[in-house]
Motif scaffolding. Sequence first.
Motif, PDB file in Angstrom:
ATOM      1  N   UNK A 103       1.015  -1.043   0.087  1.00 29.72           N
ATOM      2  CA  UNK A 103       0.063  -0.277   0.060  1.00 29.72           C
ATOM      3  C   UNK A 103       0.903   1.322  -0.036  1.00 29.72           C
ATOM      4  N   UNK A 104       0.182   2.310  -0.271  1.00 34.49           N
ATOM      5  CA  UNK A 104       0.733   3.694  -0.049  1.00 34.49           C
ATOM      6  C   UNK A 104       0.006   4.245   0.695  1.00 34.49           C
ATOM      7  N   UNK A 105       0.910   5.321   1.684  1.00 39.09           N
ATOM      8  CA  UNK A 105       0.209   5.962   2.884  1.00 39.09           C
ATOM      9  C   UNK A 105       0.487   7.555   2.779  1.00 39.09           C
ATOM     10  N   UNK A 106      -0.601   8.138   3.232  1.00 38.80           N
ATOM     11  CA  UNK A 106      -0.502   9.603   3.260  1.00 38.80           C
ATOM     12  C   UNK A 106      -0.664   9.708   4.938  1.00 38.80           C
ATOM     13  N   UNK A 107       0.134  10.713   5.405  1.00 37.94           N
ATOM     14  CA  UNK A 107       0.117  10.946   6.607  1.00 37.94           C
ATOM     15  C   UNK A 107      -0.290  12.446   7.159  1.00 37.94           C
ATOM     16  N   UNK A 108      -1.390  12.704   7.828  1.00 36.67           N
ATOM     17  CA  UNK A 108      -1.745  14.072   8.197  1.00 36.67           C
ATOM     18  C   UNK A 108      -0.974  14.291   9.797  1.00 36.67           C
ATOM     19  N   UNK A 109      -0.184  15.258   9.747  1.00 35.35           N
ATOM     20  CA  UNK A 109       0.371  15.652  11.228  1.00 35.35           C
ATOM     21  C   UNK A 109       0.776  17.142  11.031  1.00 35.35           C
ATOM     22  N   UNK A 110       0.761  17.927  12.242  1.00 32.78           N
ATOM     23  CA  UNK A 110       1.253  19.231  12.142  1.00 32.78           C
ATOM     24  C   UNK A 110       2.678  19.363  11.982  1.00 32.78           C
ATOM     25  N   UNK A 111       3.341  18.385  12.468  1.00 36.63           N
ATOM     26  CA  UNK A 111       4.852  18.537  12.720  1.00 36.63           C
ATOM     27  C   UNK A 111       5.540  18.435  11.461  1.00 36.63           C
ATOM     28  N   UNK A 112       6.430  19.318  10.825  1.00 27.19           N
ATOM     29  CA  UNK A 112       6.976  19.048   9.840  1.00 27.19           C
ATOM     30  C   UNK A 112       8.081  17.964   9.838  1.00 27.19           C
ATOM     31  N   UNK A 113       8.543  17.691  11.079  1.00 21.94           N
ATOM     32  CA  UNK A 113       9.586  16.519  11.003  1.00 21.94           C
ATOM     33  C   UNK A 113       8.841  15.218  11.730  1.00 21.94           C
ATOM     34  N   UNK A 114       7.723  15.024  11.520  1.00 19.00           N
ATOM     35  CA  UNK A 114       7.134  13.773  12.277  1.00 19.00           C
ATOM     36  C   UNK A 114       7.612  12.711  11.640  1.00 19.00           C
ATOM     37  N   UNK A 115       8.007  11.466  12.486  1.00 20.24           N
ATOM     38  CA  UNK A 115       8.616  10.151  12.194  1.00 20.24           C
ATOM     39  C   UNK A 115       7.834   9.349  11.069  1.00 20.24           C
ATOM     40  N   UNK A 116       6.466   9.349  11.005  1.00 25.26           N
ATOM     41  CA  UNK A 116       5.603   9.031  10.068  1.00 25.26           C
ATOM     42  C   UNK A 116       5.735   9.700   8.855  1.00 25.26           C
ATOM     43  N   UNK A 117       5.530  11.146   8.798  1.00 22.17           N
ATOM     44  CA  UNK A 117       5.490  11.854   7.689  1.00 22.17           C
ATOM     45  C   UNK A 117       6.899  11.638   6.916  1.00 22.17           C
ATOM     46  N   UNK A 118       7.958  11.573   7.419  1.00 19.46           N
ATOM     47  CA  UNK A 118       9.172  11.417   6.661  1.00 19.46           C
ATOM     48  C   UNK A 118       9.164  10.394   5.836  1.00 19.46           C
ATOM     49  N   UNK A 119       8.741   9.211   6.274  1.00 18.74           N
ATOM     50  CA  UNK A 119       8.613   7.882   5.455  1.00 18.74           C
ATOM     51  C   UNK A 119       7.467   7.710   4.394  1.00 18.74           C
ATOM     52  N   UNK A 120       6.480   8.598   4.745  1.00 22.81           N
ATOM     53  CA  UNK A 120       5.104   8.360   4.058  1.00 22.81           C
ATOM     54  C   UNK A 120       5.365   8.723   2.592  1.00 22.81           C
ATOM     55  N   UNK A 121       4.272   8.369   1.693  1.00 22.90           N
ATOM     56  CA  UNK A 121       4.447   8.705   0.288  1.00 22.90           C
ATOM     57  C   UNK A 121       3.922  10.197   0.291  1.00 22.90           C
ATOM     58  N   UNK A 122       3.291  10.662   1.115  1.00 20.58           N
ATOM     59  CA  UNK A 122       3.007  11.939   1.187  1.00 20.58           C
ATOM     60  C   UNK A 122       2.331  12.528   2.442  1.00 20.58           C
ATOM     61  N   UNK A 123       3.241  13.702   3.077  1.00 16.68           N
ATOM     62  CA  UNK A 123       2.785  14.363   4.213  1.00 16.68           C
ATOM     63  C   UNK A 123       2.015  15.385   4.149  1.00 16.68           C
ATOM     64  N   UNK A 124       1.040  15.450   4.700  1.00 14.93           N
ATOM     65  CA  UNK A 124       0.004  16.720   4.988  1.00 14.93           C
ATOM     66  C   UNK A 124       0.279  17.394   6.000  1.00 14.93           C
ATOM     67  N   UNK A 125       1.266  18.260   5.780  1.00 16.64           N
ATOM     68  CA  UNK A 125       1.477  19.151   7.147  1.00 16.64           C
ATOM     69  C   UNK A 125       0.241  20.183   7.788  1.00 16.64           C
ATOM     70  N   UNK A 126      -0.666  19.674   8.469  1.00 17.48           N
ATOM     71  CA  UNK A 126      -1.772  20.503   8.794  1.00 17.48           C
ATOM     72  C   UNK A 126      -2.421  19.924  10.176  1.00 17.48           C
ATOM     73  N   UNK A 127      -3.039  20.947  10.710  1.00 18.90           N
ATOM     74  CA  UNK A 127      -3.935  20.586  11.974  1.00 18.90           C
ATOM     75  C   UNK A 127      -4.870  19.465  11.761  1.00 18.90           C
ATOM     76  N   UNK A 128      -5.253  18.579  13.001  1.00 22.49           N
ATOM     77  CA  UNK A 128      -6.088  17.822  12.765  1.00 22.49           C
ATOM     78  C   UNK A 128      -7.693  18.197  12.371  1.00 22.49           C
TER      79      UNK A 128
END
Length: 390
Positions: free
Chosen positions: A35-60
């Motif tokens: 699978x591919x994964x998009x991660x939503x997390x406000x932190x630019x350096x989030x551990x999951x965001x860094x390895x996700x296919x896409x990091x949506x850097x935004x508030x919940x």
Amino acid sequence: MSAATTPILPPATLGMLGGGQLGRFFVAAAHELGYQVWVLDPDANSPAGKIANRHLQAAYDDYAALDQLAQGCAAVTTEFENVPADTLDYLAKFVPVRPHAAAVAICQNRVAEKSFLRDNGIPHAAFAAIISEDDLRDAAKVGAHLFPGILKVARFGYDGKGQAVVNSREEAIAAFQGFKGETCVLEQKLHLDYEVSVVLARDEQGATRCFPTAENIHRKGILDISIVPARATACTANSAQEVAERIAEKLGYIGTLGVEFFISRGQLYVNEMAPRPHNSGHYTLDACITNQFEQQVRALCGLPLGEPRAHSAAVMVNLLGDIWFEKDADGNERYREPDWAKLYAVPNLKLHLYGKHHARHGRKMGHFTVIDADPARALETARAARASVG
Ligand code: ADP
Ligand code: MG
């Protein structure tokens, strides 16, 4: 029980709310399965965001970002119990969201959680909801049996934060003021024989698979070591699994769920639930046929659950940021990377670092698991390995 829906298959994209280490392991498990994964997390350096296919850097609660997530993903899950329930409800209008908002809402508020346990006849420590100081003065609401007790903020507490041991009504009032009048629960402080947890996965048909019960040792309110199999009697370990299954069923839960228990004078009490994989289930990464994150992917996608059996005994040790700080002869702290070579030198030790940029005291930076057929030897090896890195 709903009819089976068509499973979501690779290369579909899955959405993850939260970018911490739990999200990171989910991304890895989902990638392994295709699978591919998009991660939503406000932190630019989030551990999951860094390895996700896409990091949506935004508030919940950024609805434009939630719209993007809903459009781009075939299903959404969470790694963070404090995602607003409204966010999950909103997403559920467009995509399957598992676990559903109502289950997460119960687990994210200690008053709702303990009321749920009480209403379902599930054993828990005696408690009272504290909305105002008057509640603490009211002997009918807060009886003497609740002291000594632990006052806990109802929301956003973790790793022992937002908690105070209180020996009297006066101490409870002072602690409540310290928490700025936030809603709390006051619960009886139990004598702990030990603590155990059960991580399970439940699918949309209601099939439930429990991982082996873990015994957990905490330090300063933070999980330190998990030991599998738990040194509890088989009977206690089994009843913990039965209770955890009952909770999952009553919640109508779909996904991976962690349930923490106290064993006090031989009796089992539920402490709290986590609507996501659990730190005490990290041993499943290295010791089980299927790990807790793969189960989360499977439950989310409507795939059959995997076999959770452990193929070995295991001991997991959390690595907190504290070990980045070395004291010199004068007692001054120096920041340095721990000597990982010491851990790599242990052949039956599996090290996991979460890719967090900066260590802080009490911050979970990684963990390792020692795999050994002999549980006592696993614990001995784990303790020696930990001592070798500080
Ligand atoms: P957190 O959300 O921080 O994990 P917990 O409620 O699980 O909060 O509390 C953290 C730890 O504090 C527990 O694992 C246990 O060691 C101790 N603790 C919490 N509540 C009680 C209690 N009622 N009696 C005795 N010890 C407790
Ligand atoms: Mg806890």
